[in-house]
Design a protein around this motif. Structure first.
Motif, PDB file in Angstrom:
ATOM      1  N   CYS A   1      35.902  63.641  43.375  1.00 56.72           N
ATOM      2  CA  CYS A   1      36.755  64.496  43.412  1.00 56.72           C
ATOM      3  C   CYS A   1      38.303  63.945  42.902  1.00 56.72           C
ATOM      4  N   GLY A   2      38.305  62.544  43.197  1.00 52.79           N
ATOM      5  CA  GLY A   2      39.460  61.972  43.028  1.00 52.79           C
ATOM      6  C   GLY A   2      40.680  62.007  43.942  1.00 52.79           C
ATOM      7  N   VAL A   3      40.588  62.848  44.844  1.00 48.93           N
ATOM      8  CA  VAL A   3      41.662  63.065  45.734  1.00 48.93           C
ATOM      9  C   VAL A   3      41.224  63.142  47.250  1.00 48.93           C
ATOM     10  N   CYS A   4      40.156  62.996  47.728  1.00 53.09           N
ATOM     11  CA  CYS A   4      39.693  63.023  49.218  1.00 53.09           C
ATOM     12  C   CYS A   4      40.255  61.750  49.706  1.00 53.09           C
TER      13      CYS A   4
ATOM     14  N   CYS B   1      38.199  58.619  48.149  1.00 51.28           N
ATOM     15  CA  CYS B   1      38.598  58.533  46.656  1.00 51.28           C
ATOM     16  C   CYS B   1      40.037  57.813  46.432  1.00 51.28           C
TER      17      CYS B   1
ATOM     18  N   CYS C   1      32.745  59.661  48.124  1.00 51.89           N
ATOM     19  CA  CYS C   1      33.419  60.877  47.917  1.00 51.89           C
ATOM     20  C   CYS C   1      33.239  61.922  48.913  1.00 51.89           C
ATOM     21  N   ALA C   2      34.146  62.752  49.418  1.00 50.16           N
ATOM     22  CA  ALA C   2      33.595  63.638  50.422  1.00 50.16           C
ATOM     23  C   ALA C   2      32.990  64.927  49.529  1.00 50.16           C
TER      24      ALA C   2
HETATM   25 ZN   LIG Z   1      36.721  62.342  46.478  1.00 55.95          ZN
END
Ligand SMILES: [Zn+2]
Ligand SMILES: [Zn+2]
Length: 332
Positions: free
Chosen positions: A90-93, A96, A104-105
Motif C-alpha cells: 500500500c505504501g502508506v501503512c 510501508c 505491509c498491513a
Molecule cells: Zn503497506
C-alpha cells in the motif's frame, strides 16, 4: 489463451480463456515464460493454506517477457525478460512508511490474493517487474525464493565467522544457507530427509550436518538459529540449539500456536525474530548476485514440467520424499 485455475483443493482445470490484453498507464502486458512452485502453491493445492479462496489462478514466482507497455512506462520495452515482484503493497501503512514493505498491513500477493501467472499472458504494474539480462527463464522465478533467504539473513545481522545453524534444507533453508555463505557465517544444517541433508552438506561443503535436533544438540550451540521447517515440533525445540545471547529466526511458518518454555528464553536472553517475504531492494540484490554468479542455484534438485502435468505432479511435489526441492512450470 491457456489458463490453469485451481478450482478447489486438489483440482486444476486447464482451459482456454480470455484476459485483459491492453496494458493501462504504468502497466505492462507480458508473456509468461516460467512459473515457480513454492510452499504456498502446494498448500493451496492441499487445501491447508490459511485465508486462501478458490477458484484461483496460481503463479507468483514468475519469469515473463514484455509484449507491450502502457503509457508512462519508460524503462521497459517489448522483448525484455523480467522477474516479477509479486508483493503489491500500500505504501502508506506503518510498515510501508518505515520501508518494511515485506509486512505491509494491506499486502496483496499476485497469484495468492489475486489471480496470478499460470496463463499465457498477464497485465502487471510495470513497477513490479525487474529486467533480467543473463539468467535463464528456469532460474528467474528463484529470485522470489531467494528473497526469503536474503531477508531472513538480513534480519539476523550476521557477523563474519559467526556460528549459525539452519533447520530444514528445502528451498527456503537452502536460500538461507546461500546468503549465510555470502555473509561469511560458519554454517551447520539439520534436516531429517537424508537426500536433502546430503545435498545441502555436499553442495556447501558443510562440516556440521545433522539428521535430527538431538544430534545437533550434542555439539556447541549456535549464535544464530534459522528454523525453516514450519513444523511445530522443530520450532518449539529450536531454542535448544541457540547459544546464550543468540538470535532465533522463524523463517518457516505454521498456522497454529507454538509454545516455548520461558526460562529457556530468559536464561539465554534470546532474541526471537519472525521473517516474512522480502523487499524490492532485496530482490535487486538477489538478482544482481545471481547475474554475477555469486549465487548459483542451478544445481538444486529441480523439476521443469509442462502445465498439462500439474494435476499429476502436485501431489508428488507435496511429498518431500519425491526428492524435488524446486519445481518450475515451463509455460512458454
Ligand atoms: Zn503497506
Ligand atoms: Zn513463493
Amino acid at each position: 489463451m491457456k489458463i490453469a485455475t485451481l478450482e478447489q483443493p486438489g483440482r486444476f482445470t486447464l482451459a482456454d480463456g480470455t484476459r485483459a490484453k491492453t496494458p493501462g498507464p504504468q502497466e505492462v502486458l507480458a508473456r509468461v515464460l516460467t512459473v515457480g512452485i513454492c510452499g504456498t502453491d502446494l498448500h493451496a493445492f492441499e487445501g491447508t493454506q490459511p485465508f486462501f479462496s478458490y477458484p484461483r489462478v496460481l503463479g507468483h514466482e514468475l519469469a515473463v517477457e514484455v509484449l507491450s507497455v502502457g503509457g508512462g512506462v519508460g524503462d521497459l520495452k517489448p522483448g525484455d525478460k523480467c522477474a516479477v515482484n509479486p508483493y503489491m503493497t500500500c505504501g502508506v501503512c506503518a510498515a510501508c512508511s518505515r520501508g518494511k514493505t515485506n509486512c505491509c498491513a494491506k499486502m496483496c500477493v499476485i497469484g495468492v490474493h489475486t489471480d496470478g501467472g499460470m496463463c499465457d499472458s498477464i497485465v502487471l504494474p510495470a513497477k513490479q517487474l525487474y529486467k533480467v539480462e543473463k539468467l535463464s527463464p528456469a532460474m528467474i522465478p528463484l529470485v522470489e525464493t531467494l528473497g526469503v533467504g536474503i531477508h531472513a539473513v538480513g534480519r539476523a545481522g550476521v557477523i563474519p565467522g559467526e556460528r549459525a545453524i539452519v533447520i530444514g534444507a528445502g528451498p527456503i533453508g537452502l536460500s538461507v544457507i546461500e546468503f549465510l555463505r555470502v555473509a561469511g557465517a560458519d554454517i551447520g544444517v539439520v534436516e531429517k530427509m537424508p537426500e536433502r541433508l546430503d545435498f545441502a552438506a555436499r553442495h556447501h561443503h558443510l562440516q556440521r550436518f545433522y539428521p535430527s535436533h538431538e544430534e545437533a544438540r550434542q555439539e556447541e550451540a549456535s549464535m544464530l538459529v534459522f528454523d525453516c521447517t514450519g513444523d511445530r515440533g522443530s520450532m518449539e525445540s529450536s531454542i535448544h540449539l541457540l547459544q546464550q545471547g543468540g538470535k532465533l529466526v522463524f523463517v518457516g511458518l505454521i498456522n497454529d500456536s507454538i509454545s516455548l518454555f520461558d526460562p529457556d528464553l530468559h536464561r539465554r536472553e534470546a532474541t526471537i525474530l519472525a521473517s516474512r517475504n522480502s523487499t524490492p531492494a532485496e530482490h535487486h540484490k538477489v538478482l544482481d548476485a545471481m547475474e554475477r554468479g555469486e549465487i548459483d542455484v542451478s544445481a538444486w534438485p529441480m523439476e521443469i514440467a509442462p502445465p498439462e502435468s500439474m494435476h499429476q505432479r502436485f501431489p508428488l511435489w507435496l511429498k518431500r520424499e519425491a526428492g524435488i526441492v524446486k519445481a518450475v512450470i515451463n509455460w512458454s
